[in-house]
Scaffold this motif. Structure first.
Motif, PDB file in Angstrom:
ATOM      1  N   ARG A 158       6.149 -10.325   2.990  1.00 38.04           N
ATOM      2  CA  ARG A 158       5.379  -9.276   3.569  1.00 38.04           C
ATOM      3  C   ARG A 158       3.924  -9.941   4.079  1.00 38.04           C
ATOM      4  O   ARG A 158       3.112 -10.339   3.026  1.00 38.04           O
ATOM      5  CB  ARG A 158       5.090  -8.133   2.226  1.00 38.04           C
ATOM      6  N   LEU A 159       3.582 -10.028   5.274  1.00 37.77           N
ATOM      7  CA  LEU A 159       2.648 -10.423   6.095  1.00 37.77           C
ATOM      8  C   LEU A 159       1.598  -9.343   6.308  1.00 37.77           C
ATOM      9  O   LEU A 159       1.751  -8.357   6.818  1.00 37.77           O
ATOM     10  CB  LEU A 159       3.070 -11.276   7.104  1.00 37.77           C
ATOM     11  N   ASP A 160       0.401  -9.727   6.080  1.00 34.34           N
ATOM     12  CA  ASP A 160      -0.706  -8.877   6.273  1.00 34.34           C
ATOM     13  C   ASP A 160      -0.738  -8.850   7.694  1.00 34.34           C
ATOM     14  O   ASP A 160      -1.548  -7.657   8.349  1.00 34.34           O
ATOM     15  CB  ASP A 160      -1.981  -9.669   5.600  1.00 34.34           C
ATOM     16  N   TYR A 161      -0.499  -9.878   8.560  1.00 37.65           N
ATOM     17  CA  TYR A 161      -0.640  -9.668  10.205  1.00 37.65           C
ATOM     18  C   TYR A 161       0.036  -8.629  10.714  1.00 37.65           C
ATOM     19  O   TYR A 161       1.348  -8.636  10.281  1.00 37.65           O
ATOM     20  CB  TYR A 161      -0.350 -11.092  10.637  1.00 37.65           C
ATOM     21  N   LEU A 162      -0.488  -7.757  11.164  1.00 35.83           N
ATOM     22  CA  LEU A 162       0.116  -6.648  11.746  1.00 35.83           C
ATOM     23  C   LEU A 162       1.024  -5.793  11.032  1.00 35.83           C
ATOM     24  O   LEU A 162       1.947  -5.044  11.452  1.00 35.83           O
ATOM     25  CB  LEU A 162       0.808  -6.890  13.294  1.00 35.83           C
ATOM     26  N   ASN A 163       0.757  -5.700   9.577  1.00 34.88           N
ATOM     27  CA  ASN A 163       1.280  -5.036   8.650  1.00 34.88           C
ATOM     28  C   ASN A 163       2.945  -5.129   8.718  1.00 34.88           C
ATOM     29  O   ASN A 163       3.492  -4.243   9.213  1.00 34.88           O
ATOM     30  CB  ASN A 163       0.790  -3.536   8.656  1.00 34.88           C
ATOM     31  N   SER A 164       3.272  -6.663   8.645  1.00 33.25           N
ATOM     32  CA  SER A 164       4.696  -6.862   8.941  1.00 33.25           C
ATOM     33  C   SER A 164       5.372  -7.437   7.813  1.00 33.25           C
ATOM     34  O   SER A 164       4.821  -7.802   6.702  1.00 33.25           O
ATOM     35  CB  SER A 164       4.712  -8.064  10.201  1.00 33.25           C
ATOM     36  N   GLU A 165       6.663  -7.173   7.748  1.00 24.97           N
ATOM     37  CA  GLU A 165       7.501  -7.800   6.793  1.00 24.97           C
ATOM     38  C   GLU A 165       8.651  -8.785   7.643  1.00 24.97           C
ATOM     39  O   GLU A 165       9.219  -8.518   8.645  1.00 24.97           O
ATOM     40  CB  GLU A 165       8.357  -6.696   6.126  1.00 24.97           C
ATOM     41  N   LEU A 166       9.215  -9.707   6.943  1.00 30.74           N
ATOM     42  CA  LEU A 166      10.190 -10.732   7.349  1.00 30.74           C
ATOM     43  C   LEU A 166      11.172 -11.055   6.284  1.00 30.74           C
ATOM     44  O   LEU A 166      10.762 -11.283   5.345  1.00 30.74           O
ATOM     45  CB  LEU A 166       9.666 -11.918   8.105  1.00 30.74           C
ATOM     46  N   ASP A 167      12.712 -10.898   6.613  1.00 31.93           N
ATOM     47  CA  ASP A 167      13.709 -11.188   5.627  1.00 31.93           C
ATOM     48  C   ASP A 167      14.469 -11.857   6.644  1.00 31.93           C
ATOM     49  O   ASP A 167      15.261 -11.370   7.472  1.00 31.93           O
ATOM     50  CB  ASP A 167      14.141  -9.625   5.344  1.00 31.93           C
ATOM     51  N   VAL A 168      14.788 -13.064   6.018  1.00 36.06           N
ATOM     52  CA  VAL A 168      15.771 -14.189   6.744  1.00 36.06           C
ATOM     53  C   VAL A 168      16.836 -14.700   5.760  1.00 36.06           C
ATOM     54  O   VAL A 168      16.353 -14.769   4.582  1.00 36.06           O
ATOM     55  CB  VAL A 168      15.046 -15.225   7.392  1.00 36.06           C
ATOM     56  N   ARG A 169      18.007 -14.807   6.102  1.00 38.25           N
ATOM     57  CA  ARG A 169      19.226 -15.398   5.226  1.00 38.25           C
ATOM     58  C   ARG A 169      19.973 -16.205   6.051  1.00 38.25           C
ATOM     59  O   ARG A 169      20.340 -16.008   7.022  1.00 38.25           O
ATOM     60  CB  ARG A 169      19.759 -14.358   4.506  1.00 38.25           C
TER      61      ARG A 169
END
Length: 339
Positions: A158-169
């Motif tokens: 959960r990234l503060d930049y641009l209120n973003s989320e990233l999920d990778v598998r």
């Protein structure tokens, strides 16, 4: 006619703030009745026992262990274990490692089909030589479970930049005891012992650069193969043609007010039927979807109105050659009442 009955009992036991147990049992019955496809009535009973434990080993590490046992009416007892480790890199980032096994049982038609066409209330000018079409087919009745073994390494942030989320598998799935079955009235051909492998990467990135708006990118790259070679290579193509090597969906989700929302999505699925030696017959799906939803409050109820517009950019059929829409642009209108 087809019926399914399910019952499940589950218990959750919290041993301590760091250790939780979940266990349970379930029973399912599937019933079918058809003179055309099964020559009467068939049923199959499935019993399951399952249990899992989740342990917070340290402040940043969680371990999950699970097991399921399944028994069907005419099949062997099978087990499906699962193990997962989740480690927090920070309060908003974590990595996970997952190993799991699962089973798939053949359905009643794949296993016990009795396919026949019969004539009823025939009014013939000459005597009939029976009332059943001369071609009939029966299922093999000896198919075993298909087994799936999966490995996964994932990351969530959960990234503060641009209120973003990233999920990778990154994953690998190995399927064994897969069977190929061609279901036609003139021939039900079954090939057992097929092994298939899927490996690749999947991701989802979501960002909210403005109020009540969200941009989302979902994508995957998957490489698929099997042990069907030589004279069975054409069957490998049929089995794997529904898998696209590259898929991407770009979406804009927006809530305009409390009652109205919309979404616009660009969908790309490239290299369907990648094993086809004729590159011109490989499918490209490229489409734009737009949806508008409006809710209307009614006394004790609510009414949802929606419009969904689809436009095909690519002209290729949807995987199969005869899956072609008459129009590139399609509009669907719907209304739903919530009680």
């Amino acid at each position: 006619d087809e019926y399914r009955y399910d019952i499940e009992i589950q218990d959750t036991y919290v041993y301590s703030p760091t250790l939780t147990f979940v266990s349970g049992v379930s029973f399912r019955r599937d019933e079918v009745r058809s003179e055309t496809y099964f020559n009467g009535y068939l049923k199959n009973d499935t019993s399951r026992v399952f249990a899992s434990a989740t342990w917070q080993a340290t402040q940043n590490a969680n371990l999950h262990l699970g097991m399921m046992a399944e028994q069907e009416s005419d099949a062997d007892l099978v087990f499906a274990p699962r193990a997962a480790l989740n480690y927090k890199l920070s309060p908003s980032q974590s990595v996970r490692m997952v190993y799991s096994e699962s089973v798939r049982s053949p359905d009643l038609f794949e296993q016990d089909a009795f396919w026949q066409l019969m004539v009823e209330n025939a009014q013939a000018t000459v005597p009939l030589n029976g009332t059943t079409y001369f071609q009939t087919q029966q299922g093999p009745s000896n198919l075993d479970h298909q087994f799936i073994r999966s490995y996964e390494l994932g990351y969530y942030g959960r990234l503060d930049y641009l209120n973003s989320e990233l999920d990778v598998r990154v994953f690998e799935e190995n399927l064994t005891d897969v069977y190929y079955q061609s279901l036609t009235l003139d021939d039900i051909e079954t090939i057992n012992g097929i092994c298939m492998q899927f490996k690749g990467v999947e991701w989802q990135y979501t960002t909210s650069p403005w109020d009540d708006g969200q941009l989302r990118w979902v994508g995957a790259y998957v490489d698929a193969g099997s042990n069907l070679k030589g004279e069975n290579a054409d069957r490998e193509q049929v089995l794997l043609r529904i898998y696209a090597k590259n898929t991407h969906t770009l979406s804009w989700l927006q809530r305009w007010n409390e009652d109205t929302s919309s979404s616009v999505s660009y969908i790309l699925a490239n290299e369907y039927d990648d094993l086809n030696v004729d590159k011109d017959d490989r499918s490209l799906i490229e489409r734009v979807d737009m949806k508008l939803i409006h809710n209307i409050a009614l006394p004790r109820h609510s009414l949802e109105l929606s419009a969904n517009l689809q436009h095909d950019i690519a002209s290729d059929p949807y995987i199969w050659g005869d899956n072609v829409y008459e129009r590139d642009t399609r509009l669907q209108l719907a209304a739903r009442i919530n009680f």
